[in-house]
Write a protein that holds these residues in place. Structure first.
Motif, PDB file in Angstrom:
ATOM      1  N   SER A  54      21.115  37.616 -53.987  1.00 23.49           N
ATOM      2  CA  SER A  54      22.341  36.836 -54.016  1.00 23.49           C
ATOM      3  C   SER A  54      22.198  35.588 -53.142  1.00 23.49           C
ATOM      4  O   SER A  54      21.534  35.614 -52.112  1.00 23.49           O
ATOM      5  CB  SER A  54      23.507  37.688 -53.507  1.00 23.49           C
ATOM      6  OG  SER A  54      24.683  36.914 -53.439  1.00 23.49           O
ATOM      7  N   LYS A  55      22.822  34.490 -53.553  1.00 23.67           N
ATOM      8  CA  LYS A  55      22.770  33.243 -52.783  1.00 23.67           C
ATOM      9  C   LYS A  55      23.601  33.337 -51.505  1.00 23.67           C
ATOM     10  O   LYS A  55      23.456  32.534 -50.604  1.00 23.67           O
ATOM     11  CB  LYS A  55      23.277  32.075 -53.617  1.00 23.67           C
ATOM     12  CG  LYS A  55      22.332  31.669 -54.718  1.00 23.67           C
ATOM     13  CD  LYS A  55      22.721  30.310 -55.248  1.00 23.67           C
ATOM     14  CE  LYS A  55      21.842  29.900 -56.380  1.00 23.67           C
ATOM     15  NZ  LYS A  55      20.694  29.141 -55.979  1.00 23.67           N
ATOM     16  N   TYR A  56      24.490  34.316 -51.441  1.00 28.62           N
ATOM     17  CA  TYR A  56      25.339  34.458 -50.257  1.00 28.62           C
ATOM     18  C   TYR A  56      25.438  35.925 -49.844  1.00 28.62           C
ATOM     19  O   TYR A  56      25.245  36.827 -50.653  1.00 28.62           O
ATOM     20  CB  TYR A  56      26.726  33.870 -50.517  1.00 28.62           C
ATOM     21  CG  TYR A  56      27.505  34.552 -51.620  1.00 28.62           C
ATOM     22  CD1 TYR A  56      28.404  35.565 -51.325  1.00 28.62           C
ATOM     23  CD2 TYR A  56      27.327  34.199 -52.956  1.00 28.62           C
ATOM     24  CE1 TYR A  56      29.108  36.203 -52.326  1.00 28.62           C
ATOM     25  CE2 TYR A  56      28.026  34.823 -53.963  1.00 28.62           C
ATOM     26  CZ  TYR A  56      28.921  35.822 -53.637  1.00 28.62           C
ATOM     27  OH  TYR A  56      29.620  36.457 -54.628  1.00 28.62           O
ATOM     28  N   LEU A  57      25.738  36.135 -48.582  1.00 29.91           N
ATOM     29  CA  LEU A  57      25.852  37.491 -48.046  1.00 29.91           C
ATOM     30  C   LEU A  57      27.270  38.031 -48.157  1.00 29.91           C
ATOM     31  O   LEU A  57      27.485  39.224 -48.318  1.00 29.91           O
ATOM     32  CB  LEU A  57      25.446  37.496 -46.562  1.00 29.91           C
ATOM     33  CG  LEU A  57      23.997  37.138 -46.261  1.00 29.91           C
ATOM     34  CD1 LEU A  57      23.812  36.921 -44.772  1.00 29.91           C
ATOM     35  CD2 LEU A  57      23.082  38.222 -46.771  1.00 29.91           C
ATOM     36  N   LEU A  58      28.249  37.121 -48.023  1.00 29.62           N
ATOM     37  CA  LEU A  58      29.635  37.555 -47.930  1.00 29.62           C
ATOM     38  C   LEU A  58      30.555  36.436 -48.388  1.00 29.62           C
ATOM     39  O   LEU A  58      30.286  35.260 -48.119  1.00 29.62           O
ATOM     40  CB  LEU A  58      29.938  37.895 -46.462  1.00 29.62           C
ATOM     41  CG  LEU A  58      31.351  38.255 -46.071  1.00 29.62           C
ATOM     42  CD1 LEU A  58      31.746  39.583 -46.688  1.00 29.62           C
ATOM     43  CD2 LEU A  58      31.468  38.339 -44.560  1.00 29.62           C
ATOM     44  N   SER A  59      31.625  36.780 -49.070  1.00 30.34           N
ATOM     45  CA  SER A  59      32.667  35.824 -49.441  1.00 30.34           C
ATOM     46  C   SER A  59      34.006  36.535 -49.298  1.00 30.34           C
ATOM     47  O   SER A  59      34.239  37.561 -49.943  1.00 30.34           O
ATOM     48  CB  SER A  59      32.470  35.346 -50.877  1.00 30.34           C
ATOM     49  OG  SER A  59      33.551  34.541 -51.282  1.00 30.34           O
ATOM     50  N   VAL A  60      34.875  35.989 -48.422  1.00 29.29           N
ATOM     51  CA  VAL A  60      36.191  36.592 -48.203  1.00 29.29           C
ATOM     52  C   VAL A  60      37.250  35.501 -48.112  1.00 29.29           C
ATOM     53  O   VAL A  60      36.984  34.397 -47.656  1.00 29.29           O
ATOM     54  CB  VAL A  60      36.245  37.455 -46.922  1.00 29.29           C
ATOM     55  CG1 VAL A  60      35.363  38.675 -47.039  1.00 29.29           C
ATOM     56  CG2 VAL A  60      35.892  36.661 -45.690  1.00 29.29           C
ATOM     57  N   ASP A  61      38.457  35.834 -48.545  1.00 27.48           N
ATOM     58  CA  ASP A  61      39.587  34.914 -48.407  1.00 27.48           C
ATOM     59  C   ASP A  61      40.336  35.248 -47.121  1.00 27.48           C
ATOM     60  O   ASP A  61      40.522  36.429 -46.788  1.00 27.48           O
ATOM     61  CB  ASP A  61      40.511  35.014 -49.612  1.00 27.48           C
ATOM     62  CG  ASP A  61      39.901  34.412 -50.869  1.00 27.48           C
ATOM     63  OD1 ASP A  61      38.895  33.689 -50.755  1.00 27.48           O
ATOM     64  OD2 ASP A  61      40.436  34.654 -51.962  1.00 27.48           O
ATOM     65  N   VAL A  62      40.740  34.197 -46.417  1.00 28.83           N
ATOM     66  CA  VAL A  62      41.433  34.339 -45.140  1.00 28.83           C
ATOM     67  C   VAL A  62      42.611  33.373 -45.103  1.00 28.83           C
ATOM     68  O   VAL A  62      42.748  32.502 -45.951  1.00 28.83           O
ATOM     69  CB  VAL A  62      40.489  34.043 -43.947  1.00 28.83           C
ATOM     70  CG1 VAL A  62      39.369  35.062 -43.866  1.00 28.83           C
ATOM     71  CG2 VAL A  62      39.951  32.627 -43.993  1.00 28.83           C
ATOM     72  N   MET A  63      43.439  33.529 -44.081  1.00 26.11           N
ATOM     73  CA  MET A  63      44.510  32.577 -43.784  1.00 26.11           C
ATOM     74  C   MET A  63      44.107  31.854 -42.504  1.00 26.11           C
ATOM     75  O   MET A  63      43.591  32.470 -41.575  1.00 26.11           O
ATOM     76  CB  MET A  63      45.846  33.290 -43.591  1.00 26.11           C
ATOM     77  CG  MET A  63      46.325  34.053 -44.817  1.00 26.11           C
ATOM     78  SD  MET A  63      46.645  33.010 -46.249  1.00 26.11           S
ATOM     79  CE  MET A  63      48.117  32.173 -45.751  1.00 26.11           C
ATOM     80  N   VAL A  64      44.339  30.537 -42.479  1.00 25.50           N
ATOM     81  CA  VAL A  64      43.919  29.700 -41.364  1.00 25.50           C
ATOM     82  C   VAL A  64      45.123  28.942 -40.825  1.00 25.50           C
ATOM     83  O   VAL A  64      45.952  28.471 -41.597  1.00 25.50           O
ATOM     84  CB  VAL A  64      42.856  28.677 -41.836  1.00 25.50           C
ATOM     85  CG1 VAL A  64      42.440  27.771 -40.707  1.00 25.50           C
ATOM     86  CG2 VAL A  64      41.661  29.372 -42.424  1.00 25.50           C
ATOM     87  N   GLY A  65      45.200  28.802 -39.506  1.00 29.54           N
ATOM     88  CA  GLY A  65      46.248  28.002 -38.880  1.00 29.54           C
ATOM     89  C   GLY A  65      47.095  28.821 -37.931  1.00 29.54           C
ATOM     90  O   GLY A  65      46.969  30.044 -37.860  1.00 29.54           O
TER      91      GLY A  65
END
Length: 152
Positions: A90-101
């Motif tokens: 895989s080209k990436y290890l991890l992908s997650v959605d977060v909230m920022v601010g």
């Protein structure tokens, strides 16, 4: 000259926002703002989103910066440790959605990849356009290194 002097006296992140506002006022358009970890604070990401711009940036592995993930405020290291990593080629290890601010929360996607210089290490990117796939985020951020100043 006065405007340049004022910009030179500003802190880097504030100067960046001011320069982006000036570019927008002059009619320039951008799909994404790309920058490194020095500028990638949650407040910068929220400010850019309020200017109708999406950002893609490398993020620091700091325990001081927190992202809302699964209802908790966690550092990138904690998020990385809690999540299952992609295996194989895989080209990436991890992908997650977060909230920022803090006062205003926006959604963002964090993508972690292997560090090419040290295979046991990892690098994290954040993107405020959650419609992009992890592969697209990596590809677009890679363009940042292709932007070279033209010498006179």
């Amino acid at each position: 000259a006065g405007r340049r002097r004022k910009l030179a006296q500003m802190k880097g992140p504030d100067a960046m926002i001011e320069l982006i506002r000036s570019a927008q006022a002059a009619g320039h358009k951008a799909d994404y703002v790309l920058f490194d970890s020095w500028f990638s604070s949650p407040s910068q990401l929220v400010t850019l989103k309020n200017l109708d711009l999406d950002a893609i940036a490398m993020i620091k592995k700091s325990s001081k910066v927190r992202y809302e993930f699964n209802g908790e405020k966690l550092s990138i290291k904690k998020i990385y440790g809690l999540c299952k990593k992609s295996r194989g080629r895989s080209k990436y290890l991890l992908s997650v959605d977060v909230m920022v601010g803090k006062d205003q929360l926006i959604t963002a996607r964090i993508v972690c990849v292997r560090n090419k210089k040290n295979k046991k290490d990892w690098i994290a990117f954040i993107c405020t356009d959650t419609s992009l796939t992890p592969e697209e985020i990596i590809r677009i951020y890679g363009k940042r290194w292709g932007i070279m100043p033209i010498s006179a």
